[in-house]
Design a protein around this motif. Sequence first.
Motif, mmCIF file in Angstrom:
data_model
loop_
_atom_site.group_PDB
_atom_site.id
_atom_site.type_symbol
_atom_site.label_atom_id
_atom_site.label_comp_id
_atom_site.label_asym_id
_atom_site.label_seq_id
_atom_site.Cartn_x
_atom_site.Cartn_y
_atom_site.Cartn_z
ATOM 1 N N LEU A 1 0.823 -1.218 0.000
ATOM 2 C CA LEU A 1 0.000 0.000 0.000
ATOM 3 C C LEU A 1 0.855 1.266 0.000
ATOM 4 O O LEU A 1 0.436 2.302 -0.526
ATOM 5 N N ILE A 2 2.067 1.188 0.555
ATOM 6 C CA ILE A 2 3.007 2.318 0.442
ATOM 7 C C ILE A 2 3.380 2.511 -1.033
ATOM 8 O O ILE A 2 3.339 3.631 -1.558
ATOM 9 N N ALA A 3 3.739 1.415 -1.705
ATOM 10 C CA ALA A 3 4.095 1.493 -3.133
ATOM 11 C C ALA A 3 2.931 2.069 -3.935
ATOM 12 O O ALA A 3 3.120 2.939 -4.799
ATOM 13 N N HIS A 4 1.728 1.600 -3.624
ATOM 14 C CA HIS A 4 0.533 2.089 -4.334
ATOM 15 C C HIS A 4 0.282 3.570 -4.064
ATOM 16 O O HIS A 4 -0.024 4.339 -4.978
ATOM 17 N N ARG A 5 0.419 3.978 -2.809
ATOM 18 C CA ARG A 5 0.170 5.384 -2.445
ATOM 19 C C ARG A 5 1.196 6.312 -3.104
ATOM 20 O O ARG A 5 0.831 7.368 -3.628
ATOM 21 N N LEU A 6 2.456 5.916 -3.111
ATOM 22 C CA LEU A 6 3.502 6.736 -3.741
ATOM 23 C C LEU A 6 3.249 6.861 -5.251
ATOM 24 O O LEU A 6 3.445 7.927 -5.835
ATOM 25 N N PHE A 7 2.818 5.761 -5.853
ATOM 26 C CA PHE A 7 2.481 5.779 -7.280
ATOM 27 C C PHE A 7 1.290 6.712 -7.530
ATOM 28 O O PHE A 7 1.319 7.555 -8.437
ATOM 29 N N HIS B 1 -3.264 -11.742 -4.761
ATOM 30 C CA HIS B 1 -3.101 -13.181 -4.529
ATOM 31 C C HIS B 1 -3.292 -13.434 -3.039
ATOM 32 O O HIS B 1 -2.454 -13.039 -2.229
ATOM 33 N N SER B 2 -4.420 -14.054 -2.682
ATOM 34 C CA SER B 2 -4.690 -14.396 -1.279
ATOM 35 C C SER B 2 -4.712 -13.135 -0.417
ATOM 36 O O SER B 2 -5.582 -12.281 -0.586
ATOM 37 N N LEU B 3 -3.756 -12.989 0.500
ATOM 38 C CA LEU B 3 -3.644 -11.768 1.307
ATOM 39 C C LEU B 3 -3.725 -10.517 0.425
ATOM 40 O O LEU B 3 -4.297 -9.495 0.813
ATOM 41 N N GLY B 4 -3.157 -10.593 -0.777
ATOM 42 C CA GLY B 4 -3.128 -9.441 -1.669
ATOM 43 C C GLY B 4 -4.500 -8.905 -2.033
ATOM 44 O O GLY B 4 -4.638 -7.745 -2.429
ATOM 45 N N GLU B 5 -5.540 -9.735 -1.872
ATOM 46 C CA GLU B 5 -6.898 -9.246 -2.145
ATOM 47 C C GLU B 5 -7.291 -8.155 -1.144
ATOM 48 O O GLU B 5 -8.054 -7.248 -1.473
ATOM 49 N N PHE B 6 -6.747 -8.229 0.069
ATOM 50 C CA PHE B 6 -7.014 -7.194 1.078
ATOM 51 C C PHE B 6 -6.289 -5.897 0.713
ATOM 52 O O PHE B 6 -6.824 -4.801 0.896
ATOM 53 N N SER B 7 -5.066 -6.014 0.187
ATOM 54 C CA SER B 7 -4.351 -4.838 -0.321
ATOM 55 C C SER B 7 -5.144 -4.210 -1.457
ATOM 56 O O SER B 7 -5.287 -2.979 -1.531
ATOM 57 N N LEU C 1 -14.880 -2.744 6.545
ATOM 58 C CA LEU C 1 -15.152 -2.513 5.120
ATOM 59 C C LEU C 1 -16.080 -1.318 4.931
ATOM 60 O O LEU C 1 -17.028 -1.125 5.708
ATOM 61 N N LYS C 2 -15.835 -0.544 3.889
ATOM 62 C CA LYS C 2 -16.734 0.569 3.546
ATOM 63 C C LYS C 2 -17.816 0.065 2.591
ATOM 64 O O LYS C 2 -17.683 -1.002 1.997
ATOM 65 N N GLU C 3 -18.860 0.855 2.443
ATOM 66 C CA GLU C 3 -20.000 0.440 1.608
ATOM 67 C C GLU C 3 -19.681 0.520 0.119
ATOM 68 O O GLU C 3 -20.172 -0.276 -0.671
ATOM 69 N N SER C 4 -18.864 1.514 -0.285
ATOM 70 C CA SER C 4 -18.647 1.696 -1.723
ATOM 71 C C SER C 4 -17.171 1.576 -2.081
ATOM 72 O O SER C 4 -16.302 1.921 -1.280
ATOM 73 N N PHE C 5 -16.905 1.076 -3.284
ATOM 74 C CA PHE C 5 -15.540 0.870 -3.778
ATOM 75 C C PHE C 5 -15.300 1.807 -4.962
ATOM 76 O O PHE C 5 -16.219 2.082 -5.735
ATOM 77 N N ALA C 6 -14.070 2.233 -5.136
ATOM 78 C CA ALA C 6 -13.731 3.127 -6.253
ATOM 79 C C ALA C 6 -13.667 2.384 -7.578
ATOM 80 O O ALA C 6 -13.811 2.980 -8.647
ATOM 81 N N ALA D 1 -6.656 -0.457 -1.865
ATOM 82 C CA ALA D 1 -6.329 0.360 -3.043
ATOM 83 C C ALA D 1 -7.597 0.831 -3.754
ATOM 84 O O ALA D 1 -7.606 1.885 -4.396
ATOM 85 N N ALA D 2 -8.681 0.061 -3.624
ATOM 86 C CA ALA D 2 -9.973 0.422 -4.228
ATOM 87 C C ALA D 2 -10.813 1.296 -3.295
ATOM 88 O O ALA D 2 -12.021 1.477 -3.520
ATOM 89 N N SER D 3 -10.178 1.815 -2.230
ATOM 90 C CA SER D 3 -10.845 2.687 -1.250
ATOM 91 C C SER D 3 -11.992 1.996 -0.521
ATOM 92 O O SER D 3 -12.918 2.648 -0.037
ATOM 93 N N ALA D 4 -11.928 0.670 -0.436
ATOM 94 C CA ALA D 4 -12.957 -0.082 0.287
ATOM 95 C C ALA D 4 -12.609 -0.231 1.762
ATOM 96 O O ALA D 4 -13.438 -0.681 2.560
ATOM 97 N N MET D 5 -11.373 0.145 2.113
ATOM 98 C CA MET D 5 -10.913 0.011 3.490
ATOM 99 C C MET D 5 -9.760 0.982 3.726
ATOM 100 O O MET D 5 -8.874 1.101 2.879
ATOM 101 N N ASP D 6 -9.781 1.667 4.848
ATOM 102 C CA ASP D 6 -8.650 2.524 5.220
ATOM 103 C C ASP D 6 -7.409 1.650 5.407
ATOM 104 O O ASP D 6 -7.514 0.527 5.905
#
Length: 307
Positions: free
Chosen positions: A70-76, A90-96, A220-225, A100-105
Amino acid sequence: MNNSIFIFPGQGSQKIGMGKDFYDNAPLAKKMIEKASQRVGFDFTALLFEENDRLDQTEFAQPAILLVSLIAHRLFSEQCKVIPQSVLGHSLGEFSALSAASAMDYLDAVELVHQRGLLMKEACEGINAGMMALLGLDDVSVENLTCKERELGKKVWAANYNGDGQIVIAGNKDDLASLEPLFKEAGAKKAVLLPMSVASHCPLLSSAQPKLEEYLEKWLKESFAMPVISNVTASAYQSKAEAKRLLSEQLVSPVKYKQSILHVENATDSFIEFGGSVLKGLNKRITQKPTHSITDMKSLDEVLALL
């Protein structure tokens, strides 16, 4: 490359020193690591940058990998406004991917996957859980063999579909080891027990599901980006209700990574991997579309230059 899909690695991609270049050179990365340390009550700089044996323990590996991704994603994202077609992990990566889709802080995501690791560890205590990588066998052969062995009382399941001829199975470690000759006889080039103390993505984790659902409901938030591709179905979802159900199922269902990439490849001209390069290696076996990995400031600049 303006038509990219963002991808996020899972457990097994961790290594001492990951994220160090971001931490040393980007104030935002330093701030994210400090805040994450405060949130979960352990020092991510020690976990990520100093020699230790905790980074291979699931309850520490999961938040560490997610945080660096998420650091790499935020910097990008700070420097590039490309909106991906969809995101997947991939697995855990689905949470990342969800974060990244703004579904979770991101801080909620760090705590969530730390708790997920603890739940997985607890579910596997006392059952001699393990995982085994198989190379050289097709999906159907592995499914037929594991199904037959389950009928004989063995606890073994296909857990990760990583690419053609590359599958990981999970279950009881003794049962897995006992099947090595059988897999070799069926044509496997390799059957290697992995250094894992949990059996991910199989029914042995069912006791972890109710508590994980509580955490998902909370954070989880209600809406995703943008749409997220599910490991369970290899299809897109974009709501809290679907995420909660699918991420609970993901604990006990195989990761359809290969199928997910094949599902989305026609909708993209490239993949961008955040925080690791393991998926870049897997993708070479699955798709002709290029994968660009962002693991440090240099690779970040290289990917930004391509846009």
